[in-house]
Scaffold this motif. Sequence first.
Motif, PDB file in Angstrom:
ATOM      1  N   ASN A 182      48.072  -5.625   2.245  1.00 44.79           N
ATOM      2  CA  ASN A 182      47.339  -6.517   1.230  1.00 44.79           C
ATOM      3  C   ASN A 182      45.559  -7.973   1.481  1.00 44.79           C
ATOM      4  OD1 ASN A 182      48.939  -8.607   2.137  1.00 44.79           O
ATOM      5  ND2 ASN A 182      49.810  -8.842  -0.273  1.00 44.79           N
ATOM      6  N   TYR A 183      45.610  -7.811   3.068  1.00 45.69           N
ATOM      7  CA  TYR A 183      44.682  -9.117   3.263  1.00 45.69           C
ATOM      8  C   TYR A 183      43.121  -8.888   2.709  1.00 45.69           C
ATOM      9  CZ  TYR A 183      41.184 -10.681   5.951  1.00 45.69           C
ATOM     10  OH  TYR A 183      40.421 -11.818   6.805  1.00 45.69           O
ATOM     11  N   GLY A 184      42.533  -9.541   2.167  1.00 42.25           N
ATOM     12  CA  GLY A 184      41.455  -9.121   1.438  1.00 42.25           C
ATOM     13  C   GLY A 184      39.799  -9.141   2.860  1.00 42.25           C
ATOM     14  N   THR A 185      39.496  -7.966   2.099  1.00 34.95           N
ATOM     15  CA  THR A 185      38.327  -7.243   3.170  1.00 34.95           C
ATOM     16  C   THR A 185      37.070  -6.628   2.403  1.00 34.95           C
ATOM     17  OG1 THR A 185      40.074  -6.541   4.519  1.00 34.95           O
ATOM     18  CG2 THR A 185      38.248  -5.595   4.959  1.00 34.95           C
ATOM     19  N   LEU A 186      36.154  -7.480   3.172  1.00 37.97           N
ATOM     20  CA  LEU A 186      35.230  -6.600   2.689  1.00 37.97           C
ATOM     21  C   LEU A 186      34.996  -5.082   2.199  1.00 37.97           C
ATOM     22  CD1 LEU A 186      32.806  -9.539   3.539  1.00 37.97           C
ATOM     23  CD2 LEU A 186      34.041  -9.105   1.624  1.00 37.97           C
ATOM     24  N   LEU A 187      33.905  -4.606   1.669  1.00 39.77           N
ATOM     25  CA  LEU A 187      34.054  -2.653   1.705  1.00 39.77           C
ATOM     26  C   LEU A 187      32.236  -2.215   1.108  1.00 39.77           C
ATOM     27  CD1 LEU A 187      35.236  -0.880   1.877  1.00 39.77           C
ATOM     28  CD2 LEU A 187      35.927  -0.021  -0.254  1.00 39.77           C
ATOM     29  N   ARG A 188      31.991  -2.081   1.509  1.00 39.52           N
ATOM     30  CA  ARG A 188      31.023  -1.698   1.618  1.00 39.52           C
ATOM     31  C   ARG A 188      30.671  -0.829   0.005  1.00 39.52           C
ATOM     32  NH1 ARG A 188      27.734   1.790   5.656  1.00 39.52           N
ATOM     33  NH2 ARG A 188      30.178   1.548   6.394  1.00 39.52           N
ATOM     34  N   LEU A 189      30.360  -0.435  -1.251  1.00 33.33           N
ATOM     35  CA  LEU A 189      30.164   0.281  -1.687  1.00 33.33           C
ATOM     36  C   LEU A 189      28.838   1.472  -1.833  1.00 33.33           C
ATOM     37  CD1 LEU A 189      29.533  -2.575  -5.040  1.00 33.33           C
ATOM     38  CD2 LEU A 189      31.664  -0.917  -4.229  1.00 33.33           C
ATOM     39  N   ASP A 190      28.107   1.529  -1.019  1.00 33.66           N
ATOM     40  CA  ASP A 190      27.037   2.551  -0.372  1.00 33.66           C
ATOM     41  C   ASP A 190      26.729   2.088   0.801  1.00 33.66           C
ATOM     42  OD1 ASP A 190      25.137   3.960   0.573  1.00 33.66           O
ATOM     43  OD2 ASP A 190      24.031   3.325  -1.214  1.00 33.66           O
ATOM     44  N   CYS A 191      28.187   3.819   1.338  1.00 37.03           N
ATOM     45  CA  CYS A 191      28.227   3.368   2.628  1.00 37.03           C
ATOM     46  C   CYS A 191      26.789   3.956   3.106  1.00 37.03           C
ATOM     47  CB  CYS A 191      29.310   4.901   3.302  1.00 37.03           C
ATOM     48  SG  CYS A 191      28.403   5.992   3.127  1.00 37.03           S
TER      49      CYS A 191
END
Length: 166
Positions: A116-125
């Motif tokens: 549950n660690y916060g991570t950055l995720l791209r919306l548009d791959c």
Amino acid sequence: MASDNGLAALGVEGASAAAHALSLPADAYGNDPRLEVMWAMKAYNHAEVYFNLISSVDPKFLKLTKLDDRIYSSFRETFRELDIKLLKEEDLKSEQAKETWRPFCNQFEGLIEDFNYGTLLRLDCEKDYTEENTIFATRAQFFAVEIARNREGYNNAVFTARSAKS
């Protein structure tokens, strides 16, 4: 992605102090803005490493965890219709989405380190990490979406774009 402001900017002592601070339990802190900056830097560095990885290696060959097969099958059973090529904020943050994501993520507690660690995720791959193209997600969400993007060929656009420039 530029790394001019990463952990290296802290120096050896600063990076060591940051690593120690990030290993302490959350209740050891209030709303310490320095800690928030360290978490943001750690998440940014993770994103930078991951993007460089999918830019350099054909993503379909990547194995992100020992549990990739389990994460992927559970993800696609739970999120059959989710458009992982172009995520929308509500796909992860709406109340309805949270009700589905919560049990999905919790099944990996103790299996995925810092699930549950916060991570950055791209919306548009197909795009890099930018302020407009990035959302804060849990590590379990990150692994689920990125493993699916790798297996389903969506991250190939990043790899081929970088390969063409070389």
